[in-house]
Design a protein around this motif. Structure first.
Motif, PDB file in Angstrom:
ATOM      1  N   VAL A  89       0.849  -1.190   0.000  1.00 58.10           N
ATOM      2  CA  VAL A  89       0.000   0.000   0.000  1.00 58.10           C
ATOM      3  C   VAL A  89       0.884   1.239   0.000  1.00 58.10           C
ATOM      4  O   VAL A  89       1.971   1.247   0.569  1.00 58.10           O
ATOM      5  N   VAL A  90       0.394   2.289  -0.662  1.00 54.26           N
ATOM      6  CA  VAL A  90       1.051   3.590  -0.648  1.00 54.26           C
ATOM      7  C   VAL A  90       0.138   4.577   0.062  1.00 54.26           C
ATOM      8  O   VAL A  90      -1.035   4.733  -0.312  1.00 54.26           O
ATOM      9  N   PHE A  91       0.664   5.226   1.099  1.00 56.43           N
ATOM     10  CA  PHE A  91      -0.040   6.321   1.749  1.00 56.43           C
ATOM     11  C   PHE A  91       0.401   7.606   1.062  1.00 56.43           C
ATOM     12  O   PHE A  91       1.534   8.060   1.237  1.00 56.43           O
ATOM     13  N   ALA A  92      -0.499   8.162   0.256  1.00 55.38           N
ATOM     14  CA  ALA A  92      -0.153   9.281  -0.616  1.00 55.38           C
ATOM     15  C   ALA A  92      -0.135  10.602   0.141  1.00 55.38           C
ATOM     16  O   ALA A  92      -0.794  10.768   1.171  1.00 55.38           O
TER      17      ALA A  92
ATOM     18  N   GLY B  72      -1.031  -0.430 -10.064  1.00 55.61           N
ATOM     19  CA  GLY B  72      -0.182  -1.539  -9.637  1.00 55.61           C
ATOM     20  C   GLY B  72      -0.117  -1.765  -8.147  1.00 55.61           C
ATOM     21  O   GLY B  72       0.419  -2.789  -7.696  1.00 55.61           O
ATOM     22  N   VAL B  73      -0.630  -0.818  -7.342  1.00 54.64           N
ATOM     23  CA  VAL B  73      -0.557  -0.946  -5.891  1.00 54.64           C
ATOM     24  C   VAL B  73      -1.710  -0.141  -5.290  1.00 54.64           C
ATOM     25  O   VAL B  73      -2.058   0.921  -5.816  1.00 54.64           O
ATOM     26  N   PRO B  74      -2.344  -0.626  -4.235  1.00 58.78           N
ATOM     27  CA  PRO B  74      -3.380   0.184  -3.586  1.00 58.78           C
ATOM     28  C   PRO B  74      -2.798   1.491  -3.055  1.00 58.78           C
ATOM     29  O   PRO B  74      -1.706   1.518  -2.477  1.00 58.78           O
ATOM     30  N   VAL B  75      -3.542   2.577  -3.235  1.00 60.49           N
ATOM     31  CA  VAL B  75      -3.124   3.903  -2.794  1.00 60.49           C
ATOM     32  C   VAL B  75      -4.233   4.485  -1.913  1.00 60.49           C
ATOM     33  O   VAL B  75      -5.419   4.366  -2.244  1.00 60.49           O
ATOM     34  N   THR B  76      -3.846   5.098  -0.811  1.00 63.90           N
ATOM     35  CA  THR B  76      -4.844   5.726   0.048  1.00 63.90           C
ATOM     36  C   THR B  76      -4.313   7.024   0.623  1.00 63.90           C
ATOM     37  O   THR B  76      -3.100   7.223   0.733  1.00 63.90           O
ATOM     38  N   ALA B  77      -5.243   7.903   0.989  1.00 67.70           N
ATOM     39  CA  ALA B  77      -4.896   9.182   1.615  1.00 67.70           C
ATOM     40  C   ALA B  77      -5.913   9.457   2.719  1.00 67.70           C
ATOM     41  O   ALA B  77      -6.819  10.288   2.565  1.00 67.70           O
TER      42      ALA B  77
ATOM     43  N   ILE C  51      -6.815  -1.529   4.939  1.00 71.66           N
ATOM     44  CA  ILE C  51      -6.343  -0.257   4.401  1.00 71.66           C
ATOM     45  C   ILE C  51      -7.440   0.779   4.595  1.00 71.66           C
ATOM     46  O   ILE C  51      -8.556   0.612   4.088  1.00 71.66           O
ATOM     47  N   PRO C  52      -7.176   1.853   5.350  1.00 73.16           N
ATOM     48  CA  PRO C  52      -8.213   2.868   5.561  1.00 73.16           C
ATOM     49  C   PRO C  52      -8.508   3.618   4.265  1.00 73.16           C
ATOM     50  O   PRO C  52      -7.664   3.688   3.372  1.00 73.16           O
ATOM     51  N   PRO C  53      -9.695   4.197   4.161  1.00 74.14           N
ATOM     52  CA  PRO C  53     -10.108   4.769   2.878  1.00 74.14           C
ATOM     53  C   PRO C  53      -9.710   6.221   2.678  1.00 74.14           C
ATOM     54  O   PRO C  53      -9.402   6.952   3.622  1.00 74.14           O
TER      55      PRO C  53
ATOM     56  N   VAL D  37      -7.922   3.515  -2.947  1.00 71.09           N
ATOM     57  CA  VAL D  37      -8.863   2.919  -1.997  1.00 71.09           C
ATOM     58  C   VAL D  37      -9.792   4.047  -1.567  1.00 71.09           C
ATOM     59  O   VAL D  37      -9.498   4.797  -0.629  1.00 71.09           O
ATOM     60  N   ALA D  38     -10.892   4.189  -2.276  1.00 68.45           N
ATOM     61  CA  ALA D  38     -11.776   5.338  -2.087  1.00 68.45           C
ATOM     62  C   ALA D  38     -13.060   4.930  -1.371  1.00 68.45           C
ATOM     63  O   ALA D  38     -13.527   3.788  -1.506  1.00 68.45           O
ATOM     64  N   VAL D  39     -13.574   5.856  -0.599  1.00 68.92           N
ATOM     65  CA  VAL D  39     -14.878   5.777   0.063  1.00 68.92           C
ATOM     66  C   VAL D  39     -14.910   4.762   1.196  1.00 68.92           C
ATOM     67  O   VAL D  39     -15.229   5.072   2.337  1.00 68.92           O
ATOM     68  N   ARG D  40     -14.570   3.481   0.907  1.00 68.68           N
ATOM     69  CA  ARG D  40     -14.651   2.423   1.908  1.00 68.68           C
ATOM     70  C   ARG D  40     -13.286   1.787   2.148  1.00 68.68           C
ATOM     71  O   ARG D  40     -12.454   1.743   1.237  1.00 68.68           O
TER      72      ARG D  40
END
Length: 405
Positions: A295-298, A322-327, A356-358, A373-376
């Motif tokens: 995961v990438v925390f943007a 290529g990788v889950p991204v979240t902010a 992974i938090p949304p 990783v949006a909304v949920r």
């Protein structure tokens, strides 16, 4: 370095929760903490939303003599440091004071304290200005107060670099451990929600002027219109692995495994931004292949150009989607020096739970080829996380956080 750098204690003071468990309970489900400014009258300003910490009374947590000496930012830092040390299970005498230090990051120092004392100066005269003004406003005051309160007599420092400084502080703490220290308390904080701080935010030109808490701060969304400020931060206890094992550390959350930092080229130079190079440097430092990152925390600037640059850097390293991204900072606002340390805490808690938090409220723009990783929230096995931060003036930083087997 011969030994790994371990995260053995964490403390959080954030708009979404004071303390790790309250913070994570809100973050994991995407609870919004952005709302109208209450810490001063913002009705005459074009921006009127912030991520504030409500219900925090420093007198409930700190000695009465300390409260009038300190700005809100220092009070939050001291409480988070107390939580981090308690979480790490450090008792007096466990480690010699000279083997423990503190390195923090600061966004703007004690602005609210300074503003109040300047108001006294203008309205009532110099004799009414607090003697504590001499240090309460200063960028390094959090490091100083934490060191005194916890008897930390080893290396002490502060980094000032907007969003990136939180990762810079953690990386410097790791360097100090490599030079012989056994424990460094590190993290970053900001609390600039006052009229003086607000003027500085507005002067930057990137503040969202929306009055809709759910739609004001939207990184990677076509409707992105700037950021919403927040307050707070996080403290982490970092220890040399050999020392942590020797004292029987009760918590080992993760390894702070890699770090890279760059500066963007001069505008108009035609050279690409430096974020990708920072990512590559952090991965190389950690001995980590991009395929290992879960995961990438943007950084999530919420500014179209900066969002595009960040999405392009992520895609260049990991491939399209290529990788889950979240902010998750969309729930709290951008917290300057405190933002990246909070993201590091999110990363280790995501590893703990496998979640992974949304990135709340955001509808991903088709212009960005990332797996947001949006909304949920998303269930996932998280072993390795990459945390990104970008600061005003072209600063870039990246850090790799890895689970400890």
């Amino acid at each position: 370095m011969s030994a790994r750098t371990l995260v053995t204690g964490i403390g959080v003071a954030a708009p979404s929760g004071l303390g790790v468990e309250d913070f994570w309970a809100a973050t994991r489900v995407g609870k919004n903490a952005i709302g109208p400014v209450t810490r001063f009258d913002a009705s005459s300003y074009p921006a009127r939303l912030a991520g504030e910490i409500h219900g925090f009374d420093p007198k409930d947590h700190l000695p009465g003599r300390l409260v009038p000496q300190t700005d809100r930012v220092t009070q939050l830092a001291l409480v988070a440091a107390d939580c981090a040390f308690e979480d790490a299970g450090i008792a007096p005498g466990d480690i010699h004071p000279c083997d423990m230090g503190v390195v923090t990051a600061a966004g703007s120092g004690g602005l609210a304290f300074g503003e109040n004392e300047l108001r006294k100066l203008w309205s009532r005269g110099a004799k009414h200005v607090s003697a504590y003004q001499s240090f309460a406003w200063f960028y390094a005051v959090n490091s100083g107060q934490i060191s005194v309160r916890n008897d930390l007599r080893g290396p002490t420092g502060v980094f000032v670099g907007d969003q990136t400084s939180g990762l810079d502080a953690l990386a410097h703490a790791r360097r100090r451990l490599g030079k012989g220290s056994r424990l460094i308390a590190t993290g970053g904080f900001d609390a600039s929600i006052c009229s003086l701080g607000w003027a500085a935010h507005l002067a930057g030109g990137s503040l969202s002027t929306s009055d809709e808490p759910e739609r004001a701060y939207l990184p990677f969304d076509e409707a992105a219109r700037g950021y919403v400020p927040g307050e707070g931060g996080a403290m982490l206890v970092l220890e040399d692995e050999d020392s942590a094992r020797a004292r029987g550390a009760r918590n080992v959350y993760a390894e702070f495994a890699g770090y890279g930092a760059t500066l963007d080229p001069r505008p108009g130079s035609g050279r690409p931004p430096g974020l990708r190079r920072a990512i590559d440097a952090a991965l190389a430092d950690a001995g980590c292949h991009p395929a290992e990152v879960d995961v990438v925390f943007a950084d999530g600037a919420g500014v179209p150009r900066l969002d595009r640059e960040e999405a392009e850097a992520i895609t260049a390293v990991f491939g399209p989607r290529g990788v889950p991204v979240t902010a998750p900072k969309t729930m709290t606002g951008r917290i300057s020096a405190g933002g990246a340390p909070i993201d590091v805490v999110c990363a280790v808690l995501a590893m703990r739970e496998g979640l992974i938090p949304p990135t709340t409220n955001v509808e991903l723009s088709p212009a960005h080829d990332i797996d947001l990783v949006a909304v949920r929230p998303r269930t996932a096995s998280v072993h390795t996380a990459l945390v990104l931060a970008r600061g005003g003036g072209g600063f870039n930083a990246a850090a790799v956080v890895r689970a400890v087997d």
